[in-house]
Design a protein around this motif. Structure first.
Motif, PDB file in Angstrom:
ATOM      1  N   ASN A  72     -11.064   1.284  -4.481  1.00 38.01           N
ATOM      2  CA  ASN A  72     -11.540   2.052  -5.640  1.00 38.01           C
ATOM      3  C   ASN A  72     -10.413   2.401  -6.605  1.00 38.01           C
ATOM      4  OD1 ASN A  72     -14.143   1.954  -4.649  1.00 38.01           O
ATOM      5  ND2 ASN A  72     -14.138   4.052  -3.865  1.00 38.01           N
ATOM      6  N   ALA A  73      -9.196   2.498  -6.084  1.00 35.63           N
ATOM      7  CA  ALA A  73      -8.040   2.816  -6.925  1.00 35.63           C
ATOM      8  C   ALA A  73      -7.448   1.567  -7.580  1.00 35.63           C
ATOM      9  CB  ALA A  73      -6.977   3.531  -6.108  1.00 35.63           C
ATOM     10  N   GLY A  74      -7.997   0.386  -7.257  1.00 31.34           N
ATOM     11  CA  GLY A  74      -7.534  -0.838  -7.891  1.00 31.34           C
ATOM     12  C   GLY A  74      -6.494  -1.616  -7.111  1.00 31.34           C
ATOM     13  N   PHE A  75      -6.326  -1.316  -5.833  1.00 28.56           N
ATOM     14  CA  PHE A  75      -5.346  -2.047  -5.023  1.00 28.56           C
ATOM     15  C   PHE A  75      -5.823  -3.474  -4.774  1.00 28.56           C
ATOM     16  CE2 PHE A  75      -3.541  -3.420  -0.932  1.00 28.56           C
ATOM     17  CZ  PHE A  75      -2.200  -3.195  -1.165  1.00 28.56           C
ATOM     18  N   HIS A  76      -4.889  -4.424  -4.901  1.00 28.50           N
ATOM     19  CA  HIS A  76      -5.199  -5.837  -4.681  1.00 28.50           C
ATOM     20  C   HIS A  76      -4.553  -6.302  -3.376  1.00 28.50           C
ATOM     21  CE1 HIS A  76      -5.750 -10.116  -5.356  1.00 28.50           C
ATOM     22  NE2 HIS A  76      -4.461 -10.298  -5.143  1.00 28.50           N
ATOM     23  N   PHE A  77      -5.357  -6.824  -2.469  1.00 33.66           N
ATOM     24  CA  PHE A  77      -4.846  -7.362  -1.210  1.00 33.66           C
ATOM     25  C   PHE A  77      -4.373  -8.793  -1.427  1.00 33.66           C
ATOM     26  CE2 PHE A  77      -7.381  -3.878   0.357  1.00 33.66           C
ATOM     27  CZ  PHE A  77      -6.693  -3.431   1.470  1.00 33.66           C
ATOM     28  N   SER A  78      -3.123  -9.055  -1.082  1.00 37.11           N
ATOM     29  CA  SER A  78      -2.585 -10.409  -1.232  1.00 37.11           C
ATOM     30  C   SER A  78      -2.925 -11.279  -0.031  1.00 37.11           C
ATOM     31  CB  SER A  78      -1.064 -10.358  -1.421  1.00 37.11           C
ATOM     32  OG  SER A  78      -0.432  -9.807  -0.278  1.00 37.11           O
ATOM     33  N   GLU A  79      -3.264 -10.651   1.101  1.00 40.42           N
ATOM     34  CA  GLU A  79      -3.648 -11.384   2.313  1.00 40.42           C
ATOM     35  C   GLU A  79      -4.972 -10.820   2.841  1.00 40.42           C
ATOM     36  OE1 GLU A  79       0.954 -12.249   3.793  1.00 40.42           O
ATOM     37  OE2 GLU A  79      -0.274 -10.759   4.831  1.00 40.42           O
TER      38      GLU A  79
ATOM     39  N   ASP B 223       2.876   5.520  -6.144  1.00 40.63           N
ATOM     40  CA  ASP B 223       2.782   5.329  -7.593  1.00 40.63           C
ATOM     41  C   ASP B 223       1.438   5.747  -8.174  1.00 40.63           C
ATOM     42  OD1 ASP B 223       4.238   4.519  -9.843  1.00 40.63           O
ATOM     43  OD2 ASP B 223       3.172   2.612  -9.926  1.00 40.63           O
ATOM     44  N   HIS B 224       0.500   6.218  -7.328  1.00 39.60           N
ATOM     45  CA  HIS B 224      -0.844   6.560  -7.808  1.00 39.60           C
ATOM     46  C   HIS B 224      -1.202   7.987  -7.398  1.00 39.60           C
ATOM     47  CE1 HIS B 224      -1.040   2.271  -8.555  1.00 39.60           C
ATOM     48  NE2 HIS B 224      -2.129   2.479  -9.267  1.00 39.60           N
ATOM     49  N   PRO B 225      -0.949   8.941  -8.282  1.00 40.92           N
ATOM     50  CA  PRO B 225      -1.160  10.348  -7.935  1.00 40.92           C
ATOM     51  C   PRO B 225      -2.612  10.719  -7.670  1.00 40.92           C
ATOM     52  CG  PRO B 225      -0.606  10.111 -10.264  1.00 40.92           C
ATOM     53  CD  PRO B 225      -0.369   8.784  -9.635  1.00 40.92           C
ATOM     54  N   GLU B 226      -3.556   9.842  -8.020  1.00 42.05           N
ATOM     55  CA  GLU B 226      -4.961  10.149  -7.735  1.00 42.05           C
ATOM     56  C   GLU B 226      -5.293   9.992  -6.256  1.00 42.05           C
ATOM     57  OE1 GLU B 226      -5.071   5.719  -8.915  1.00 42.05           O
ATOM     58  OE2 GLU B 226      -3.871   7.520  -9.296  1.00 42.05           O
ATOM     59  N   LEU B 227      -4.429   9.319  -5.504  1.00 42.42           N
ATOM     60  CA  LEU B 227      -4.654   9.155  -4.072  1.00 42.42           C
ATOM     61  C   LEU B 227      -4.103  10.364  -3.324  1.00 42.42           C
ATOM     62  CD1 LEU B 227      -3.783   5.396  -3.348  1.00 42.42           C
ATOM     63  CD2 LEU B 227      -6.043   6.475  -3.311  1.00 42.42           C
ATOM     64  N   ALA B 228      -4.925  10.929  -2.455  1.00 41.50           N
ATOM     65  CA  ALA B 228      -4.494  12.048  -1.616  1.00 41.50           C
ATOM     66  C   ALA B 228      -5.377  12.089  -0.376  1.00 41.50           C
ATOM     67  CB  ALA B 228      -4.576  13.367  -2.374  1.00 41.50           C
ATOM     68  N   GLY B 229      -4.865  12.711   0.680  1.00 40.00           N
ATOM     69  CA  GLY B 229      -5.631  12.779   1.913  1.00 40.00           C
ATOM     70  C   GLY B 229      -5.632  11.447   2.644  1.00 40.00           C
TER      71      GLY B 229
ATOM     72  N   VAL C 220     -13.441  -0.825  10.005  1.00 39.94           N
ATOM     73  CA  VAL C 220     -12.934   0.084   8.981  1.00 39.94           C
ATOM     74  C   VAL C 220     -12.831  -0.615   7.627  1.00 39.94           C
ATOM     75  CG1 VAL C 220     -11.011   1.587   8.337  1.00 39.94           C
ATOM     76  CG2 VAL C 220     -11.669   1.350  10.749  1.00 39.94           C
ATOM     77  N   GLU C 221     -13.240   0.092   6.589  1.00 41.00           N
ATOM     78  CA  GLU C 221     -13.166  -0.415   5.213  1.00 41.00           C
ATOM     79  C   GLU C 221     -12.106   0.367   4.426  1.00 41.00           C
ATOM     80  OE1 GLU C 221     -14.740  -2.868   3.725  1.00 41.00           O
ATOM     81  OE2 GLU C 221     -16.013  -3.437   5.424  1.00 41.00           O
ATOM     82  N   PRO C 222     -11.302  -0.310   3.587  1.00 32.72           N
ATOM     83  CA  PRO C 222     -10.280   0.361   2.775  1.00 32.72           C
ATOM     84  C   PRO C 222     -10.851   0.873   1.456  1.00 32.72           C
ATOM     85  CG  PRO C 222     -10.093  -1.992   2.476  1.00 32.72           C
ATOM     86  CD  PRO C 222     -11.240  -1.787   3.448  1.00 32.72           C
TER      87      PRO C 222
ATOM     88  N   ALA D 208       0.828  -1.212   0.000  1.00 34.92           N
ATOM     89  CA  ALA D 208       0.000   0.000   0.000  1.00 34.92           C
ATOM     90  C   ALA D 208       0.858   1.257   0.000  1.00 34.92           C
ATOM     91  CB  ALA D 208      -0.931  -0.005   1.213  1.00 34.92           C
ATOM     92  N   VAL D 209       1.988   1.229   0.707  1.00 34.97           N
ATOM     93  CA  VAL D 209       2.892   2.381   0.700  1.00 34.97           C
ATOM     94  C   VAL D 209       3.408   2.632  -0.714  1.00 34.97           C
ATOM     95  CG1 VAL D 209       5.105   3.282   1.526  1.00 34.97           C
ATOM     96  CG2 VAL D 209       3.570   2.104   3.118  1.00 34.97           C
ATOM     97  N   LEU D 210       3.873   1.576  -1.377  1.00 33.94           N
ATOM     98  CA  LEU D 210       4.379   1.733  -2.744  1.00 33.94           C
ATOM     99  C   LEU D 210       3.262   2.120  -3.707  1.00 33.94           C
ATOM    100  CD1 LEU D 210       6.837   0.364  -1.394  1.00 33.94           C
ATOM    101  CD2 LEU D 210       7.155  -0.931  -3.504  1.00 33.94           C
ATOM    102  N   PHE D 211       2.077   1.595  -3.476  1.00 35.77           N
ATOM    103  CA  PHE D 211       0.915   1.927  -4.315  1.00 35.77           C
ATOM    104  C   PHE D 211       0.586   3.415  -4.183  1.00 35.77           C
ATOM    105  CE2 PHE D 211      -3.631   2.115  -5.288  1.00 35.77           C
ATOM    106  CZ  PHE D 211      -3.748   1.269  -6.391  1.00 35.77           C
ATOM    107  N   ALA D 212       0.623   3.935  -2.967  1.00 30.61           N
ATOM    108  CA  ALA D 212       0.334   5.359  -2.751  1.00 30.61           C
ATOM    109  C   ALA D 212       1.360   6.235  -3.445  1.00 30.61           C
ATOM    110  CB  ALA D 212       0.298   5.666  -1.254  1.00 30.61           C
TER     111      ALA D 212
END
Length: 306
Positions: free
Chosen positions: A286-293, A219-225, A279-281, A213-217
């Motif tokens: 919505n940004a397309g992140f895939h949880f491996s676990e 690499d994905h400029p649409e994520l903010a806040g 809590v829901e992610p 998730a850190v690397l995804f954030a």
């Protein structure tokens, strides 16, 4: 943006369980890091800083031209009873350090495009069965207030035009100095126990997905806040207790009364151990992140094998 094709990433908190895992992942992807360290510099790729001083980095020149910064420093919320002194330490290690790093980055001639900072789902407080996402209001209490201040401390970077992402971590399950290590001793002795009635929600996440998730954030400029970093399948404390008992092949049928927890840990028990946060992610998914676990047994199994 593809971080593999860009310049280095500034990284604070690289000695902790999460920070060291992020550093290894960046290295594995060929992304150089500039690590902010409190001790004297001992290697290339390090820069000494003192987040308790102002300015924290007297000579910020080495920060110039970095593509992004990841700030993961912070005293462990559940490591000690919340005395007045430890509360001050938690505030300094989170709020003050974030503000000073954000100020240093904002003052650069070539500031990074992105600042990813740690935060926590403690910002939501004790919310029972309410389903929470990034649009949910903040809660009440010391921990929620601390998290609000923590996130607000990055404002100097935002004002400078830096994209700021606040990763609100759930209970991170991994090897090393984390939440799981604190839980294991009684469970290994067959003394695993739910806390209170066990109906409070625990929003957890595996270390592998946290690093991703850190690397995804980055690499994905649409994520903010604010961005919740929790697995998509939160569980109750009773469910978590049974799952950990299964993984260790130990019974886990006991329970600890709330009054005992409050006597032992005071305010920390009320706001961190007995509080419920379902809590829901939402933003990550919505940004397309895939949880491996995505399931608890998977994450516990992976953490306990290491």
């Amino acid at each position: 943006m593809d971080l593999r094709a860009t310049s280095r990433v500034i990284l604070s908190g690289a000695s902790g369980m999460l920070g060291s895992a992020v550093r290894r992942a960046l290295d594995a992807n060929g992304i150089p890091t500039l690590q902010l360290v409190r001790r004297n510099k001992t290697a290339e790729g390090e820069l000494q800083w003192d987040p308790n001083s102002d300015p924290a980095i007297p000579n910020p020149g080495p920060l110039e031209g970095a593509r992004a910064a990841v700030h993961l420093s912070g005293a462990n919320v559940s490591a000690h009873r919340w005395t007045d002194n430890y509360k001050r330490e938690m505030i300094a290690s989170r709020v003050d350090s974030t503000r000073r790093l954000a100020t240093a980055l904002a003052g650069l001639k070539q500031h990074p495009a992105t600042l990813v900072t740690a935060s926590a789902i403690g910002i939501y407080g004790d919310r029972g069965d309410e389903v929470l996402d990034e649009a949910s209001r903040a809660g009440d209490g010391f921990l929620a207030s601390l998290c609000r201040q923590w996130e607000a401390a990055a404002e100097p970077a935002e004002q400078a035009g830096i994209r700021v992402v606040h990763l609100r971590f759930g209970v991170v399950l991994g090897p090393g100095e984390g939440a799981l290590k604190q839980m294991l001793p009684p469970f290994k002795l067959g003394l695993g126990a739910r806390i209170g009635n066990g109906r409070q929600w625990m929003s957890w996440v595996g270390l592998k997905d946290v690093v991703a998730a850190v690397l995804f954030a980055l690499d994905h400029p649409e994520l903010a806040g604010p961005v919740n970093v929790t697995a998509p399948n939160p569980v109750t404390n009773a469910e978590f207790t049974r799952a950990l008992g299964r993984q260790l092949h130990r019974p886990a049928f006991l329970f600890v009364p709330p009054v005992a927890m409050k006597l032992l840990f005071g305010q920390m028990a009320e706001e961190a151990l007995l509080a419920s946060a379902r809590v829901e992610p939402t933003k990550l998914r919505n940004a397309g992140f895939h949880f491996s676990e995505p399931n608890l047994d998977q994450a516990l199994g992976a953490a306990l094998k290491k």
